[in-house]
Design a protein around this motif. Structure first.
Motif, PDB file in Angstrom:
ATOM      1  N   ILE A 150       0.836  -1.202   0.000  1.00  0.00           N
ATOM      2  CA  ILE A 150       0.000   0.000   0.000  1.00  0.00           C
ATOM      3  C   ILE A 150       0.872   1.254   0.000  1.00  0.00           C
ATOM      4  O   ILE A 150       0.629   2.208  -0.761  1.00  0.00           O
ATOM      5  CB  ILE A 150      -0.974  -0.013   1.199  1.00  0.00           C
ATOM      6  CG1 ILE A 150      -2.009  -1.123   1.018  1.00  0.00           C
ATOM      7  CG2 ILE A 150      -1.646   1.340   1.393  1.00  0.00           C
ATOM      8  CD1 ILE A 150      -2.824  -1.437   2.270  1.00  0.00           C
ATOM      9  N   ALA A 151       1.920   1.245   0.838  1.00  0.00           N
ATOM     10  CA  ALA A 151       2.822   2.401   0.908  1.00  0.00           C
ATOM     11  C   ALA A 151       3.506   2.641  -0.438  1.00  0.00           C
ATOM     12  O   ALA A 151       3.712   3.791  -0.848  1.00  0.00           O
ATOM     13  CB  ALA A 151       3.858   2.206   2.010  1.00  0.00           C
ATOM     14  N   PHE A 152       3.829   1.576  -1.153  1.00  0.00           N
ATOM     15  CA  PHE A 152       4.452   1.728  -2.473  1.00  0.00           C
ATOM     16  C   PHE A 152       3.483   2.395  -3.451  1.00  0.00           C
ATOM     17  O   PHE A 152       3.829   3.352  -4.135  1.00  0.00           O
ATOM     18  CB  PHE A 152       4.901   0.377  -3.028  1.00  0.00           C
ATOM     19  CG  PHE A 152       5.357   0.443  -4.449  1.00  0.00           C
ATOM     20  CD1 PHE A 152       6.592   0.992  -4.770  1.00  0.00           C
ATOM     21  CD2 PHE A 152       4.537  -0.008  -5.474  1.00  0.00           C
ATOM     22  CE1 PHE A 152       7.011   1.080  -6.092  1.00  0.00           C
ATOM     23  CE2 PHE A 152       4.944   0.086  -6.797  1.00  0.00           C
ATOM     24  CZ  PHE A 152       6.179   0.620  -7.110  1.00  0.00           C
ATOM     25  N   PHE A 153       2.244   1.883  -3.507  1.00  0.00           N
ATOM     26  CA  PHE A 153       1.292   2.413  -4.481  1.00  0.00           C
ATOM     27  C   PHE A 153       0.766   3.792  -4.106  1.00  0.00           C
ATOM     28  O   PHE A 153       0.492   4.616  -4.980  1.00  0.00           O
ATOM     29  CB  PHE A 153       0.136   1.435  -4.692  1.00  0.00           C
ATOM     30  CG  PHE A 153       0.518   0.257  -5.547  1.00  0.00           C
ATOM     31  CD1 PHE A 153       0.864   0.417  -6.882  1.00  0.00           C
ATOM     32  CD2 PHE A 153       0.569  -1.009  -5.006  1.00  0.00           C
ATOM     33  CE1 PHE A 153       1.231  -0.665  -7.672  1.00  0.00           C
ATOM     34  CE2 PHE A 153       0.936  -2.109  -5.785  1.00  0.00           C
ATOM     35  CZ  PHE A 153       1.267  -1.929  -7.128  1.00  0.00           C
ATOM     36  N   GLU A 154       0.632   4.066  -2.814  1.00  0.00           N
ATOM     37  CA  GLU A 154       0.097   5.366  -2.400  1.00  0.00           C
ATOM     38  C   GLU A 154       1.164   6.446  -2.343  1.00  0.00           C
ATOM     39  O   GLU A 154       0.891   7.609  -2.636  1.00  0.00           O
ATOM     40  CB  GLU A 154      -0.595   5.251  -1.040  1.00  0.00           C
ATOM     41  CG  GLU A 154      -1.923   4.517  -1.089  1.00  0.00           C
ATOM     42  CD  GLU A 154      -2.638   4.477   0.258  1.00  0.00           C
ATOM     43  OE1 GLU A 154      -2.018   4.817   1.297  1.00  0.00           O
ATOM     44  OE2 GLU A 154      -3.817   4.098   0.267  1.00  0.00           O
ATOM     45  N   LYS A 155       2.373   6.100  -1.943  1.00  0.00           N
ATOM     46  CA  LYS A 155       3.409   7.107  -1.706  1.00  0.00           C
ATOM     47  C   LYS A 155       4.700   6.880  -2.498  1.00  0.00           C
ATOM     48  O   LYS A 155       5.642   7.642  -2.371  1.00  0.00           O
ATOM     49  CB  LYS A 155       3.764   7.135  -0.212  1.00  0.00           C
ATOM     50  CG  LYS A 155       2.591   7.403   0.699  1.00  0.00           C
ATOM     51  CD  LYS A 155       3.005   7.238   2.148  1.00  0.00           C
ATOM     52  CE  LYS A 155       1.785   7.199   3.042  1.00  0.00           C
ATOM     53  NZ  LYS A 155       2.061   6.716   4.366  1.00  0.00           N
ATOM     54  N   GLY A 156       4.761   5.763  -3.229  1.00  0.00           N
ATOM     55  CA  GLY A 156       5.992   5.465  -3.943  1.00  0.00           C
ATOM     56  C   GLY A 156       7.117   5.005  -3.031  1.00  0.00           C
ATOM     57  O   GLY A 156       8.298   5.017  -3.392  1.00  0.00           O
ATOM     58  N   ASP A 157       6.788   4.589  -1.812  1.00  0.00           N
ATOM     59  CA  ASP A 157       7.771   4.162  -0.808  1.00  0.00           C
ATOM     60  C   ASP A 157       8.466   2.869  -1.246  1.00  0.00           C
ATOM     61  O   ASP A 157       7.822   1.842  -1.469  1.00  0.00           O
ATOM     62  CB  ASP A 157       7.065   3.938   0.537  1.00  0.00           C
ATOM     63  CG  ASP A 157       8.009   3.557   1.655  1.00  0.00           C
ATOM     64  OD1 ASP A 157       9.226   3.403   1.422  1.00  0.00           O
ATOM     65  OD2 ASP A 157       7.518   3.404   2.785  1.00  0.00           O
ATOM     66  N   VAL A 158       9.784   2.954  -1.424  1.00  0.00           N
ATOM     67  CA  VAL A 158      10.565   1.777  -1.803  1.00  0.00           C
ATOM     68  C   VAL A 158      11.557   1.392  -0.691  1.00  0.00           C
ATOM     69  O   VAL A 158      12.540   0.700  -0.944  1.00  0.00           O
ATOM     70  CB  VAL A 158      11.307   1.996  -3.141  1.00  0.00           C
ATOM     71  CG1 VAL A 158      10.326   2.108  -4.287  1.00  0.00           C
ATOM     72  CG2 VAL A 158      12.205   3.213  -3.059  1.00  0.00           C
ATOM     73  N   SER A 159      11.281   1.845   0.533  1.00  0.00           N
ATOM     74  CA  SER A 159      12.223   1.592   1.633  1.00  0.00           C
ATOM     75  C   SER A 159      12.375   0.100   1.957  1.00  0.00           C
ATOM     76  O   SER A 159      13.378  -0.297   2.536  1.00  0.00           O
ATOM     77  CB  SER A 159      11.801   2.360   2.882  1.00  0.00           C
ATOM     78  OG  SER A 159      10.525   1.917   3.328  1.00  0.00           O
TER      79      SER A 159
END
Length: 164
Positions: A150-159
């Motif tokens: 969800i964080a990837f799709f909503e915020k682009g988070d790749v951490s």
């Protein structure tokens, strides 16, 4: 975990004994387990002793020679608790003095390599902590993975990205 171990042991025909100063007699009775009066009684009685204790100031290195010396020569100590509860020098002494004694663990202490080299036929370590194989652990891992997606799709988070 201890209750599940008891059920499995009973399922293969083992008599199950336990010690826990914090549980009522009814808990033991309901589980079909014989309550022993002291921790020493567990180590004297059991052919297989399975540890289910946290690592606290009181329990660290509490599995020491005073308890290990009580175990039968051909008994097996199973540690799926914590590495800190084992007094490793005393475990070494037990392995030296009790030629049939075995130690099985899913937690690796500092002397693991020494034990593997010198007692390879009587000391066994699983490749990973078994607690991570529980339903709860798998559920937690699934929830964490979903949050990462969800964080990837909503915020682009790749951490949490592993492969690039």
């Amino acid at each position: 975990v201890a209750r599940y171990v008891a059920k499995i042991a009973q399922g293969i025909g083992m008599d199950v004994y336990a010690y826990d100063p914090f549980l009522s007699d009814d808990v033991f009775k309901d589980a079909g387990v014989t309550r022993l009066a002291t921790i020493e009684d567990i180590f004297k009685t059991g052919d297989y002793v399975s540890l289910h204790i946290p690592a606290t100031d009181e329990t660290k290195k509490s599995i020491n020679w005073s308890l290990l010396s009580l175990m039968k020569d051909k008994s097996v100590l199973v540690n799926t608790a914590r590495k800190e509860v084992i007094h490793e020098d005393d475990l070494e002494k037990a392995l030296l003095e009790k030629k049939g004694f075995k130690y099985i663990s899913d937690v690796e202490g500092p002397k693991m390599d020494f034990f593997k080299q010198n007692f390879a036929d009587r000391v066994f370590f699983t490749p990973k902590k078994m607690g991570a194989q529980t339903e709860e652990a798998n559920t937690n891992a699934g929830v964490a993975a979903a949050k990462q997606i969800i964080a990837f799709f909503e915020k682009g988070d790749v951490s949490c990205q592993v492969n690039k």
